[in-house]
Design an enzyme around this catalytic site. Sequence first.
Site, PDB file in Angstrom:
ATOM      1  N   SER A  84       0.853  -1.194   0.000  1.00  0.00           N
ATOM      2  CA  SER A  84       0.000   0.000   0.000  1.00  0.00           C
ATOM      3  C   SER A  84       0.886   1.240   0.000  1.00  0.00           C
ATOM      4  CB  SER A  84      -0.888   0.016   1.239  1.00  0.00           C
ATOM      5  OG  SER A  84      -1.378   1.330   1.432  1.00  0.00           O
TER       6      SER A  84
ATOM      7  N   HIS B 157      -1.414  -1.196  -4.241  1.00  0.00           N
ATOM      8  CA  HIS B 157      -2.667  -0.875  -3.550  1.00  0.00           C
ATOM      9  C   HIS B 157      -2.666   0.625  -3.189  1.00  0.00           C
ATOM     10  CE1 HIS B 157      -6.049  -1.967  -0.773  1.00  0.00           C
ATOM     11  NE2 HIS B 157      -5.569  -0.984  -0.023  1.00  0.00           N
TER      12      HIS B 157
ATOM     13  N   ASP C 138      -4.820   3.808  -1.459  1.00  0.00           N
ATOM     14  CA  ASP C 138      -5.891   4.103  -0.503  1.00  0.00           C
ATOM     15  C   ASP C 138      -6.445   5.505  -0.703  1.00  0.00           C
ATOM     16  OD1 ASP C 138      -6.006   1.696   1.175  1.00  0.00           O
ATOM     17  OD2 ASP C 138      -3.910   2.188   1.582  1.00  0.00           O
TER      18      ASP C 138
ATOM     19  N   MET D  35      -9.043   8.258   0.423  1.00  0.00           N
ATOM     20  CA  MET D  35      -9.851   8.600   1.610  1.00  0.00           C
ATOM     21  C   MET D  35     -10.397  10.016   1.462  1.00  0.00           C
ATOM     22  SD  MET D  35      -7.458   7.103   4.651  1.00  0.00           S
ATOM     23  CE  MET D  35      -6.535   5.579   4.455  1.00  0.00           C
TER      24      MET D  35
ATOM     25  N   HIS E   5      -8.507   1.364  -3.528  1.00  0.00           N
ATOM     26  CA  HIS E   5      -9.383   1.068  -2.389  1.00  0.00           C
ATOM     27  C   HIS E   5     -10.109   2.363  -2.048  1.00  0.00           C
ATOM     28  CE1 HIS E   5      -9.486  -0.234   2.165  1.00  0.00           C
ATOM     29  NE2 HIS E   5     -10.685  -0.113   1.644  1.00  0.00           N
TER      30      HIS E   5
ATOM     31  N   MET F  70     -12.203   4.493  -0.016  1.00  0.00           N
ATOM     32  CA  MET F  70     -12.802   4.757   1.306  1.00  0.00           C
ATOM     33  C   MET F  70     -13.461   6.125   1.238  1.00  0.00           C
ATOM     34  SD  MET F  70      -9.678   3.192   3.524  1.00  0.00           S
ATOM     35  CE  MET F  70      -8.594   3.295   2.116  1.00  0.00           C
TER      36      MET F  70
ATOM     37  N   MET G 133     -11.404  -5.883   6.046  1.00  0.00           N
ATOM     38  CA  MET G 133     -10.544  -4.944   6.781  1.00  0.00           C
ATOM     39  C   MET G 133     -10.159  -5.571   8.118  1.00  0.00           C
ATOM     40  SD  MET G 133     -10.092  -2.346   4.816  1.00  0.00           S
ATOM     41  CE  MET G 133      -9.077  -1.489   6.017  1.00  0.00           C
TER      42      MET G 133
ATOM     43  N   ASP H  51      -6.488  -6.303   4.862  1.00  0.00           N
ATOM     44  CA  ASP H  51      -5.880  -4.974   4.812  1.00  0.00           C
ATOM     45  C   ASP H  51      -5.893  -4.352   6.202  1.00  0.00           C
ATOM     46  OD1 ASP H  51      -5.010  -2.451   4.112  1.00  0.00           O
ATOM     47  OD2 ASP H  51      -6.746  -1.959   2.864  1.00  0.00           O
TER      48      ASP H  51
HETATM   49  C1  DX5 Z   1      -6.156   1.545   6.011  1.00  0.00           C
HETATM   50  C2  DX5 Z   1      -5.796   1.289   4.569  1.00  0.00           C
HETATM   51  C3  DX5 Z   1      -4.649   0.379   4.413  1.00  0.00           C
HETATM   52  C4  DX5 Z   1      -3.346   0.885   4.964  1.00  0.00           C
HETATM   53  C5  DX5 Z   1      -2.699  -0.296   5.627  1.00  0.00           C
HETATM   54  O1  DX5 Z   1      -7.344   2.219   6.099  1.00  0.00           O
HETATM   55  O2  DX5 Z   1      -6.878   0.739   3.852  1.00  0.00           O
HETATM   56  O3  DX5 Z   1      -4.463  -0.062   3.058  1.00  0.00           O
HETATM   57  O4  DX5 Z   1      -2.467   1.399   3.997  1.00  0.00           O
HETATM   58  O5  DX5 Z   1      -1.614   0.145   6.330  1.00  0.00           O
HETATM   59  P1  DX5 Z   1      -0.810  -0.794   7.336  1.00  0.00           P
HETATM   60  O6  DX5 Z   1      -0.321  -1.963   6.542  1.00  0.00           O
HETATM   61  O7  DX5 Z   1       0.280   0.113   7.792  1.00  0.00           O
HETATM   62  O8  DX5 Z   1      -1.750  -1.186   8.431  1.00  0.00           O
HETATM   63 ZN    ZN Z   2      -6.397  -0.177   1.808  1.00  0.00          ZN
END
Ligand code: DX5
Ligand code: ZN
Length: 229
Positions: free
Chosen positions: A7, A32, A34, A36, A65, A67, A136, A174
């Site tokens: 990620s 990956h 993220d 947000m 991903h 969010m 998750m 994840d």
């Molecule tokens: C969290 C994200 C993850 C994040 C994971 O909300 O969806 O993809 O990057 O990070 P680590 O591996 O540090 O927990």
């Molecule tokens: Zn993620």
Amino acid sequence: MIKIAPSILAADFACLREQIRRVEAAGADIIHCDVMDGHFVPNLTFGPLVINAARRSTSLPVEVHLMIAQPERYISAFRQAGADRMIVHAETCPHLHRVVHQVKETGAGVGVALNPATSLTTVEEILPDIDVLLLMTVNPGFGGQTFIQAVTEKIRRARQKLSTLRQEILIEVDGGIDQNTVATVVEAGAQLLVAGSAIFGAADPGQACIALRQQAEAEFMRTMFSAHA
Ligand code: DX5
Ligand code: ZN
């Protein structure tokens, strides 16, 4: 076999291309990303511009991903930016079937994510339409959080449920995946492992990616062997 998805949330964005190339050279399977929105989750990250930068930095598949609230508003923008797969949260989609098919119509792969407290029954009716079920293992919003042990049983139940279906759906996990938790999730049935801090937080992200895969595959082989013993 096991797939590793670093990620970029934990990467150094001042040299994103170089960071992505390091994990690609180390055999990562998927990048990956993220996204947000500061609404569905408390944190804000990036949008299609950064996805496009990632896309131009690698020949690996780029997974987004989402969010974000109302992800249907941005599906086409992320596809145009270069997303190969989009994952939407069931919690953000009252019309999940419509959104899943909206993603499929762009030609991208599609996944559905569930927060730790969201039941597997939420996705039961949509399973035949998806490629990936993302469970998750932290509450989404931040990298570097602690793995929630209680999700392990949910992974196991998802594996049992999916084994009764005809098509292959990958179980992705994840959040908090590192050398201490990788064996637990693989043993429970996860096949696609997202890792942010455990890879990009390490002094050598390439080496960390290789080490995580080795550990995951060793556990995968051990689990297969004990199942057939
Ligand atoms: C969290 C994200 C993850 C994040 C994971 O909300 O969806 O993809 O990057 O990070 P680590 O591996 O540090 O927990
Ligand atoms: Zn993620």
